[in-house]
Scaffold this motif. Structure first.
Motif, PDB file in Angstrom:
ATOM      1  N   LEU A   1      16.366  -8.430   9.797  1.00 38.39           N
ATOM      2  CA  LEU A   1      15.624  -8.194  11.496  1.00 38.39           C
ATOM      3  C   LEU A   1      14.470  -8.722  11.500  1.00 38.39           C
ATOM      4  CD1 LEU A   1      18.242  -6.430  13.880  1.00 38.39           C
ATOM      5  CD2 LEU A   1      17.664  -8.274  13.737  1.00 38.39           C
TER       6      LEU A   1
ATOM      7  N   ALA B   1       4.913 -10.763  15.171  1.00 35.49           N
ATOM      8  CA  ALA B   1       5.678 -10.588  14.228  1.00 35.49           C
ATOM      9  C   ALA B   1       6.379 -12.284  13.954  1.00 35.49           C
ATOM     10  CB  ALA B   1       6.560  -9.940  14.037  1.00 35.49           C
ATOM     11  N   ALA B   2       7.100 -12.484  15.430  1.00 34.26           N
ATOM     12  CA  ALA B   2       7.569 -14.318  15.419  1.00 34.26           C
ATOM     13  C   ALA B   2       6.767 -15.014  14.917  1.00 34.26           C
ATOM     14  CB  ALA B   2       8.090 -14.499  16.355  1.00 34.26           C
TER      15      ALA B   2
ATOM     16  N   PRO C   1       4.619  -7.025  19.261  1.00 37.93           N
ATOM     17  CA  PRO C   1       5.571  -7.121  18.321  1.00 37.93           C
ATOM     18  C   PRO C   1       5.689  -8.155  18.192  1.00 37.93           C
ATOM     19  CG  PRO C   1       5.888  -4.840  19.582  1.00 37.93           C
ATOM     20  CD  PRO C   1       4.205  -5.411  19.828  1.00 37.93           C
TER      21      PRO C   1
ATOM     22  N   THR D   1      14.455 -16.126  23.048  1.00 41.63           N
ATOM     23  CA  THR D   1      15.387 -16.843  21.978  1.00 41.63           C
ATOM     24  C   THR D   1      15.745 -15.498  21.101  1.00 41.63           C
ATOM     25  OG1 THR D   1      14.523 -18.476  22.974  1.00 41.63           O
ATOM     26  CG2 THR D   1      15.788 -18.381  20.249  1.00 41.63           C
ATOM     27  N   ARG D   2      14.253 -14.683  20.163  1.00 42.92           N
ATOM     28  CA  ARG D   2      14.442 -13.801  19.489  1.00 42.92           C
ATOM     29  C   ARG D   2      15.022 -12.740  19.871  1.00 42.92           C
ATOM     30  NH1 ARG D   2      11.472 -14.090  15.190  1.00 42.92           N
ATOM     31  NH2 ARG D   2      11.289 -16.364  16.373  1.00 42.92           N
TER      32      ARG D   2
ATOM     33  N   TYR E   1      11.700  -9.356  13.355  1.00 41.76           N
ATOM     34  CA  TYR E   1      11.631  -8.514  14.409  1.00 41.76           C
ATOM     35  C   TYR E   1      10.182  -7.760  13.780  1.00 41.76           C
ATOM     36  CZ  TYR E   1      15.375  -8.954  17.166  1.00 41.76           C
ATOM     37  OH  TYR E   1      16.304  -9.181  18.985  1.00 41.76           O
TER      38      TYR E   1
ATOM     39  N   TRP F   1      21.720 -18.749  11.494  1.00 49.56           N
ATOM     40  CA  TRP F   1      20.680 -17.231  11.831  1.00 49.56           C
ATOM     41  C   TRP F   1      19.356 -17.874  12.714  1.00 49.56           C
ATOM     42  CZ3 TRP F   1      22.955 -14.367  14.916  1.00 49.56           C
ATOM     43  CH2 TRP F   1      24.827 -13.549  15.350  1.00 49.56           C
TER      44      TRP F   1
ATOM     45  N   LYS G   1      19.074 -19.064  15.393  1.00 50.75           N
ATOM     46  CA  LYS G   1      18.717 -18.498  16.330  1.00 50.75           C
ATOM     47  C   LYS G   1      18.102 -18.239  16.164  1.00 50.75           C
ATOM     48  CE  LYS G   1      23.534 -18.715  16.550  1.00 50.75           C
ATOM     49  NZ  LYS G   1      24.699 -18.643  15.232  1.00 50.75           N
ATOM     50  N   PHE G   2      17.217 -17.592  15.767  1.00 52.33           N
ATOM     51  CA  PHE G   2      15.685 -16.708  16.055  1.00 52.33           C
ATOM     52  C   PHE G   2      14.709 -17.589  15.950  1.00 52.33           C
ATOM     53  CE2 PHE G   2      18.506 -13.425  13.833  1.00 52.33           C
ATOM     54  CZ  PHE G   2      17.688 -12.505  14.009  1.00 52.33           C
ATOM     55  N   TYR G   3      14.927 -18.812  15.455  1.00 48.95           N
ATOM     56  CA  TYR G   3      13.426 -19.969  15.961  1.00 48.95           C
ATOM     57  C   TYR G   3      13.797 -20.928  16.878  1.00 48.95           C
ATOM     58  CZ  TYR G   3      11.363 -16.729  11.826  1.00 48.95           C
ATOM     59  OH  TYR G   3      10.701 -15.413  11.630  1.00 48.95           O
ATOM     60  N   ASP G   4      12.676 -20.766  18.216  1.00 47.62           N
ATOM     61  CA  ASP G   4      13.454 -21.914  18.922  1.00 47.62           C
ATOM     62  C   ASP G   4      13.376 -23.010  18.004  1.00 47.62           C
ATOM     63  OD1 ASP G   4      13.781 -21.000  21.602  1.00 47.62           O
ATOM     64  OD2 ASP G   4      11.778 -20.266  21.473  1.00 47.62           O
TER      65      ASP G   4
ATOM     66  N   ALA H   1      19.272 -13.749  20.141  1.00 45.01           N
ATOM     67  CA  ALA H   1      19.714 -14.176  18.184  1.00 45.01           C
ATOM     68  C   ALA H   1      19.541 -12.357  17.701  1.00 45.01           C
ATOM     69  CB  ALA H   1      19.143 -14.378  17.716  1.00 45.01           C
ATOM     70  N   GLY H   2      18.616 -11.951  18.209  1.00 45.81           N
ATOM     71  CA  GLY H   2      18.910 -10.359  17.315  1.00 45.81           C
ATOM     72  C   GLY H   2      20.240  -9.301  17.966  1.00 45.81           C
TER      73      GLY H   2
ATOM     74  N   ARG I   1      23.070 -10.575  19.453  1.00 48.87           N
ATOM     75  CA  ARG I   1      24.322 -11.558  18.977  1.00 48.87           C
ATOM     76  C   ARG I   1      23.857 -10.976  17.442  1.00 48.87           C
ATOM     77  NH1 ARG I   1      24.142 -17.200  19.942  1.00 48.87           N
ATOM     78  NH2 ARG I   1      26.236 -17.827  19.084  1.00 48.87           N
ATOM     79  N   TYR I   2      23.061 -11.483  16.451  1.00 49.80           N
ATOM     80  CA  TYR I   2      22.912 -10.217  15.425  1.00 49.80           C
ATOM     81  C   TYR I   2      23.484  -9.184  15.543  1.00 49.80           C
ATOM     82  CZ  TYR I   2      22.360  -9.744  10.103  1.00 49.80           C
ATOM     83  OH  TYR I   2      22.387  -9.278   8.783  1.00 49.80           O
TER      84      TYR I   2
END
Lengths: 291, 234
Positions: free
Chosen positions: B69, A74-75, A71, B3-4, B74, A98, A101-104, B7-8, B10-11
């Motif tokens: 997501l 996927a990032a 998993p 971080t991911r 995700y 947003w 926040k998801f990506y460093d 963030a997930g 929080r979202y």
């Protein structure tokens, strides 16, 4: 950085085969073009490669690991899809925040610069954007995420010539700053010809071409002149198409010309543009693969 | 925690809070409206209806964030894990509504309409009864939330036509139950007797708890399978 391998991917929808045992490999950096006529499975392939839909058979491997079983991989893959996956009520700036926040290492500075260059207002809601601006928004996100493989599905959909040019410049700037892998699927082949290092052409779910752009174009020739002379000269070579205007004829050849024949004075030999080559290849469907 | 993941969460929490806020507003309007027109203040019935509304609206939290997501890297497994959080939030929300209902019932001197009141005679000690009531509420809450979770997962998997069909089936079921209520009542009464533990030996809450926990688990498993198989359309 690792490579991304697509191995024997097949997919069908409602008993209609979209992809049939497609295999290829993407290097750690480079700009690739995935070309194909409408309905040939480009978007489907992208979605399978980013784990958004599942293949019926085959697998996608990143660093020799199946992306469906890992998993966290996927990032490192990002798809700028034709489909809108952002909530319509979200504002442009919120979506960027947003994503940040998801990506460093999301490039917020570059995103702000692009917003300004494209004239996209950050306070606008995504649902209220026109087709062109929605594309621009998605492009900005795609160019600023720190993913290793970025898939751009119809990246210039609805964009005028000026914005398309701006996008190509931004793409080069982003790639130069941080070399990674971009795969572009578009119908505006002429515009990306000078950008892409490697070409994939999908025809009826199968990979017809998997070759570097340079070598593909080097192998292609447009032989023009009086029909009879041209026909004689191109006898026994791989002809992929022809155009005729009165007594004159242009024959498109893929592969080596017959070196034993001397080029007649009345015959002109030219290189073929990628778009023209694509049209003839996807009409005649000659299998080409340098692997 | 990466971080991911942060963030997930929080979202997702942000999304759930918005859904809950909107739901609360709708509930408030609905409740005030019903109370105004009925003057009956039959709180239990009203809250029962509200709980269903909460289930339907609260479970929107499944479909909405899924696509966003997925867009942000995700995987399905990660999304489903995150959605369990929504399941807990929804459970907490329903439970808080039930608590309000209890307090409301107490002050309005209405006998709790809940099935759990039936067990009062089963327990000799009132403290054990109170504990059972709380436990029962917790189990019921889990069941409600899991049904909502399953419903939402089914909803996001269905095509537009499927959604219409499901809606028609629900309306048809309501009509059937209203029309054939008298005929069906003995059958359902029997089923409920078994589920609620109202056997000939007296009211017993444990079969209800066991059944609820089993159903909750089945609903969760069903929802999980539906969501893992969810893929974006071609």
């Amino acid at each position: 950085m690792s490579t991304l391998k697509v191995e024997q991917i097949s997919k069908s929808f409602h008993h209609h085969q979209i992809l049939n045992q497609v295999s290829f490999e993407l290097g750690a950096s480079g700009i690739y073009g995935l070309l194909g006529r409408n309905g040939m499975g480009k978007s489907t392939l992208f979605k399978i490669m980013t784990n958004q839909i599942f293949a019926d058979a085959g697998q996608v491997k990143f660093a020799n690991m199946d992306i469906r079983k890992q998993p966290e991989l996927a990032a490192r893959l990002f798809l700028m899809s034709e489909t809108d996956l952002y909530p319509n009520s979200m504002r442009v700036q919120q979506a960027l925040d947003w994503t940040n926040k998801f990506y460093d290492h999301f490039d917020q500075v570059f995103a702000t610069k692009l917003l300004d260059q494209f004239g996209l207002a950050p306070h606008q809601r995504i649902g209220q954007l026109s087709t062109g601006y929605r594309t621009i928004f998605k492009l900005i996100v795609a160019l600023c995420v720190p993913a290793d493989f970025i898939f751009l599905d119809e990246p210039v959909l609805g964009l005028d010539a000026n914005y398309r040019d701006l996008f190509y410049q931004a793409l080069i700037e982003s790639y130069t700053q941080r070399p990674r892998t971009f795969v572009i699927a578009t119908h505006l082949i002429g515009e990306i010809e000078h950008l892409i290092d490697h070409v994939f052409i999908l025809v009826h779910g199968e990979l017809l071409v998997n070759q570097s752009t340079e070598s593909l174009l080097e192998q292609s020739h447009a032989v023009s002149g009086p029909a009879k002379v041209v026909d004689d000269y191109t006898e026994n070579v791989r002809v992929i198409g022809s155009d005729r205007l009165g007594g004159l004829k242009v024959v498109y050849v893929l592969g080596d010309l017959d070196e034993t024949k001397i080029l007649p004075d009345v015959v002109k030999l030219e290189k073929v543009a990628l778009q023209e080559l694509f049209i003839h290849l996807t009409t005649t469907e000659v299998a080409v693969n340098d692997n | 925690m990466t971080t991911r993941t942060r963030a997930g969460i929080r979202y997702y929490l942000n999304y759930c809070m918005k859904v809950i806020a909107v739901t609360c507003l709708i509930l408030l309007a609905l409740f005030s409206g019903i109370a105004y027109f009925t003057h009956g203040w039959k709180a239990s019935g009203i809250f029962g209806t509200l709980q269903i509304v909460v289930l339907i609206l609260g479970c929107q939290a499944v479909g909405g964030p899924y696509r966003f997501l997925l867009q942000n890297g995700y995987s399905r497994q990660q999304i489903v894990r995150l959605l369990i959080l929504g399941f807990v939030i929804d459970a907490a929300f329903v439970m808080s509504l039930m608590t309000i209902e209890l307090i409301f019932d107490h002050f309005m001197a209405i006998t709790p309409a809940t099935n759990l009141a039936l067990y009062k005679g089963y327990f000799q000690h009132s403290l054990v009864f109170q504990i059972t009531i709380v436990l029962g509420y917790f189990v019921e809450t889990l069941l409600y939330s899991s049904i909502g979770f399953l419903f939402a997962s089914l909803w996001v998997r269905l095509s537009s036509l499927g959604k219409w069909l499901l809606g028609i089936i629900i309306v048809a079921l309501i009509i059937v139950f209203n029309t054939l209520g008298a005929t069906l009542q003995p059958i359902f009464a029997k089923i409920m007797q078994i589920l609620l533990g109202l056997s000939t030996t007296g009211a017993n809450p444990w079969p209800l708890f066991a059944t609820s926990i089993l159903l909750t688990y089945l609903c969760y498993l069903g929802a999980r399978q539906l969501l893992l198989g969810l893929q974006l359309r071609r």
